[in-house]
Design a protein around this motif. Structure first.
Motif, PDB file in Angstrom:
ATOM      1  N   UNK A  29       0.809  -1.065  -0.070  1.00 16.17           N
ATOM      2  CA  UNK A  29      -0.063   0.090  -0.039  1.00 16.17           C
ATOM      3  C   UNK A  29       0.937   1.049  -0.038  1.00 16.17           C
ATOM      4  N   UNK A  30       2.008   1.105   0.897  1.00 18.23           N
ATOM      5  CA  UNK A  30       2.860   2.393   0.694  1.00 18.23           C
ATOM      6  C   UNK A  30       3.639   2.692  -0.522  1.00 18.23           C
ATOM      7  N   UNK A  31       3.900   1.555  -1.016  1.00 12.90           N
ATOM      8  CA  UNK A  31       4.574   1.536  -2.608  1.00 12.90           C
ATOM      9  C   UNK A  31       3.562   2.186  -3.475  1.00 12.90           C
ATOM     10  N   UNK A  32       2.342   1.796  -3.416  1.00 13.56           N
ATOM     11  CA  UNK A  32       1.285   2.335  -4.437  1.00 13.56           C
ATOM     12  C   UNK A  32       0.938   3.757  -4.039  1.00 13.56           C
ATOM     13  N   UNK A  33       1.248   3.975  -2.687  1.00 15.04           N
ATOM     14  CA  UNK A  33       0.676   5.501  -2.299  1.00 15.04           C
ATOM     15  C   UNK A  33       1.876   6.480  -2.959  1.00 15.04           C
ATOM     16  N   UNK A  34       3.235   5.945  -2.849  1.00 13.96           N
ATOM     17  CA  UNK A  34       4.240   6.769  -3.150  1.00 13.96           C
ATOM     18  C   UNK A  34       4.294   6.902  -4.695  1.00 13.96           C
ATOM     19  N   UNK A  35       3.735   5.883  -5.470  1.00 12.08           N
ATOM     20  CA  UNK A  35       3.603   5.928  -6.833  1.00 12.08           C
ATOM     21  C   UNK A  35       2.596   6.887  -7.184  1.00 12.08           C
ATOM     22  N   UNK A  40       0.330  11.930  -9.403  1.00 12.10           N
ATOM     23  CA  UNK A  40      -0.444  13.125  -9.477  1.00 12.10           C
ATOM     24  C   UNK A  40       0.405  14.324  -9.373  1.00 12.10           C
ATOM     25  N   UNK A  41       1.465  14.415  -8.784  1.00 11.20           N
ATOM     26  CA  UNK A  41       2.565  15.508  -8.552  1.00 11.20           C
ATOM     27  C   UNK A  41       2.698  15.875 -10.082  1.00 11.20           C
ATOM     28  N   UNK A  42       3.153  14.785 -10.879  1.00 12.86           N
ATOM     29  CA  UNK A  42       3.549  15.395 -12.398  1.00 12.86           C
ATOM     30  C   UNK A  42       2.235  15.650 -13.015  1.00 12.86           C
ATOM     31  N   UNK A  43       1.077  15.007 -12.989  1.00 14.24           N
ATOM     32  CA  UNK A  43      -0.154  15.471 -13.723  1.00 14.24           C
ATOM     33  C   UNK A  43      -0.793  16.924 -13.196  1.00 14.24           C
ATOM     34  N   UNK A  44      -0.746  17.180 -11.846  1.00 12.99           N
ATOM     35  CA  UNK A  44      -1.349  18.398 -11.633  1.00 12.99           C
ATOM     36  C   UNK A  44      -0.433  19.682 -11.655  1.00 12.99           C
ATOM     37  N   UNK A  45       0.947  19.385 -11.768  1.00  9.48           N
ATOM     38  CA  UNK A  45       1.912  20.593 -11.910  1.00  9.48           C
ATOM     39  C   UNK A  45       1.099  21.701 -10.716  1.00  9.48           C
ATOM     40  N   UNK A  46       1.341  21.221  -9.328  1.00  6.22           N
ATOM     41  CA  UNK A  46       0.893  22.166  -8.540  1.00  6.22           C
ATOM     42  C   UNK A  46       2.165  22.975  -8.202  1.00  6.22           C
ATOM     43  N   UNK A  47       1.800  24.243  -7.823  1.00  6.74           N
ATOM     44  CA  UNK A  47       2.723  25.421  -7.291  1.00  6.74           C
ATOM     45  C   UNK A  47       3.034  24.836  -5.984  1.00  6.74           C
ATOM     46  N   UNK A  48       4.357  25.504  -5.263  1.00  2.05           N
ATOM     47  CA  UNK A  48       4.725  25.145  -4.182  1.00  2.05           C
ATOM     48  C   UNK A  48       3.655  25.484  -3.015  1.00  2.05           C
ATOM     49  N   UNK A 126      -7.919  22.271 -12.227  1.00  5.75           N
ATOM     50  CA  UNK A 126      -6.996  21.399 -11.515  1.00  5.75           C
ATOM     51  C   UNK A 126      -7.724  20.529 -10.697  1.00  5.75           C
ATOM     52  N   UNK A 127      -8.727  20.632 -10.193  1.00  5.73           N
ATOM     53  CA  UNK A 127      -9.792  19.449  -9.633  1.00  5.73           C
ATOM     54  C   UNK A 127     -10.060  18.624 -10.719  1.00  5.73           C
ATOM     55  N   UNK A 128     -10.475  19.014 -11.812  1.00  3.23           N
ATOM     56  CA  UNK A 128     -10.847  17.994 -12.825  1.00  3.23           C
ATOM     57  C   UNK A 128      -9.673  17.295 -13.313  1.00  3.23           C
ATOM     58  N   UNK A 129      -8.817  17.893 -13.356  1.00  2.00           N
ATOM     59  CA  UNK A 129      -7.421  17.116 -13.793  1.00  2.00           C
ATOM     60  C   UNK A 129      -7.103  16.342 -12.834  1.00  2.00           C
ATOM     61  N   UNK A 130      -7.353  16.433 -11.536  1.00  2.00           N
ATOM     62  CA  UNK A 130      -7.235  15.490 -10.402  1.00  2.00           C
ATOM     63  C   UNK A 130      -7.901  14.479 -10.416  1.00  2.00           C
ATOM     64  N   UNK A 131      -9.200  14.680 -10.608  1.00  2.00           N
ATOM     65  CA  UNK A 131     -10.128  13.662 -10.931  1.00  2.00           C
ATOM     66  C   UNK A 131      -9.743  12.609 -12.049  1.00  2.00           C
ATOM     67  N   UNK A 132      -9.583  13.486 -13.305  1.00  2.00           N
ATOM     68  CA  UNK A 132      -8.994  12.556 -14.335  1.00  2.00           C
ATOM     69  C   UNK A 132      -7.665  11.539 -13.887  1.00  2.00           C
ATOM     70  N   UNK A 133      -6.759  12.313 -13.284  1.00  2.00           N
ATOM     71  CA  UNK A 133      -5.439  11.535 -13.108  1.00  2.00           C
ATOM     72  C   UNK A 133      -5.818  10.613 -12.108  1.00  2.00           C
ATOM     73  N   UNK A 134      -6.711  10.629 -11.389  1.00  2.00           N
ATOM     74  CA  UNK A 134      -6.815   9.463 -10.298  1.00  2.00           C
ATOM     75  C   UNK A 134      -7.505   8.363 -11.081  1.00  2.00           C
ATOM     76  N   UNK A 135      -8.509   8.699 -11.954  1.00  2.00           N
ATOM     77  CA  UNK A 135      -8.924   7.551 -12.598  1.00  2.00           C
ATOM     78  C   UNK A 135      -7.923   6.791 -13.690  1.00  2.00           C
ATOM     79  N   UNK A 136      -6.805   7.850 -14.280  1.00  2.00           N
ATOM     80  CA  UNK A 136      -5.948   7.166 -14.969  1.00  2.00           C
ATOM     81  C   UNK A 136      -4.911   6.289 -14.101  1.00  2.00           C
ATOM     82  N   UNK A 137      -4.673   6.881 -13.043  1.00  2.00           N
ATOM     83  CA  UNK A 137      -3.750   6.091 -12.104  1.00  2.00           C
ATOM     84  C   UNK A 137      -4.324   4.761 -11.625  1.00  2.00           C
ATOM     85  N   UNK A 138      -5.799   4.663 -11.483  1.00  2.00           N
ATOM     86  CA  UNK A 138      -6.463   3.627 -11.131  1.00  2.00           C
ATOM     87  C   UNK A 138      -6.527   2.766 -12.334  1.00  2.00           C
ATOM     88  N   UNK A 139      -6.534   3.182 -13.394  1.00  2.00           N
ATOM     89  CA  UNK A 139      -6.576   2.268 -14.574  1.00  2.00           C
ATOM     90  C   UNK A 139      -5.275   1.848 -14.960  1.00  2.00           C
TER      91      UNK A 139
END
Length: 152
Positions: A29-35, A40-48, A126-139
């Motif tokens: 679970x920790x490995x999956x969480x880290x991945x 998500x960090x890569x997909x969202x391009x969050x500011x600091x 970004x919230x929409x990107x997050x939702x899509x990214x979570x779906x992509x990650x799960x897929x």
């Protein structure tokens, strides 16, 4: 079939083989969480500033959701997978169904609170990107799981 319908099944399938091995489950679970964090960090391009506010909210939500799904749903799954559910009285079945609905409601309210908190720190896009990214990650995770299972 929509992703939101597949996600609970997916999460169940991913965690099912790990129940017997708690330490291994926690490690995986920790490995999956880290991945997932990396993805998500890569997909969202969050500011600091966004990142500083986002991750505590996301992690709290993710942990609570995991707890609800795996603690409560685990007990329901045991009852349903156990052959004794076929001989369950209508009253017991109604109680179990009520408990399942209650857990679904808790998950819904948790998601609603989470979205409200996200709207305070992230733009809608970004919230929409997050939702899509979570779906992509799960897929992707599901494909990896299927590929690994297919090789065994």
């Amino acid at each position: 079939m929509k992703i939101k319908n597949v996600l609970p099944i997916f999460l169940f399938l991913i965690t099912l083989p790990f129940y017997a091995q708690n330490e291994k489950m926690d490690e995986k679970r920790e490995k999956i969480k880290a991945y997932k964090v990396f993805f998500l960090t890569t997909e969202l391009e969050l500011t600091s500033t966004e990142s500083e506010k986002f991750w505590p909210i996301y992690n709290a939500y993710d942990d609570k959701q995991f707890e609800l799904r795996h603690q409560k749903m685990k007990s329901y799954t045991k009852k349903i997978n156990d052959e004794s559910f076929k001989s369950m009285s209508e009253k017991d079945a109604a109680t179990l169904l009520s408990q399942m609905e209650s857990t679904d409601e808790e998950l819904y309210l948790l998601r609603k609170k989470y979205m409200t908190n996200l709207k305070k720190i992230l733009p809608a896009k970004k919230i929409i990107i997050l939702r899509k990214s979570e779906d992509d990650f799960n897929r992707k995770l599901l494909h990896q799981y299927r590929d690994k299972a297919g090789k065994n």
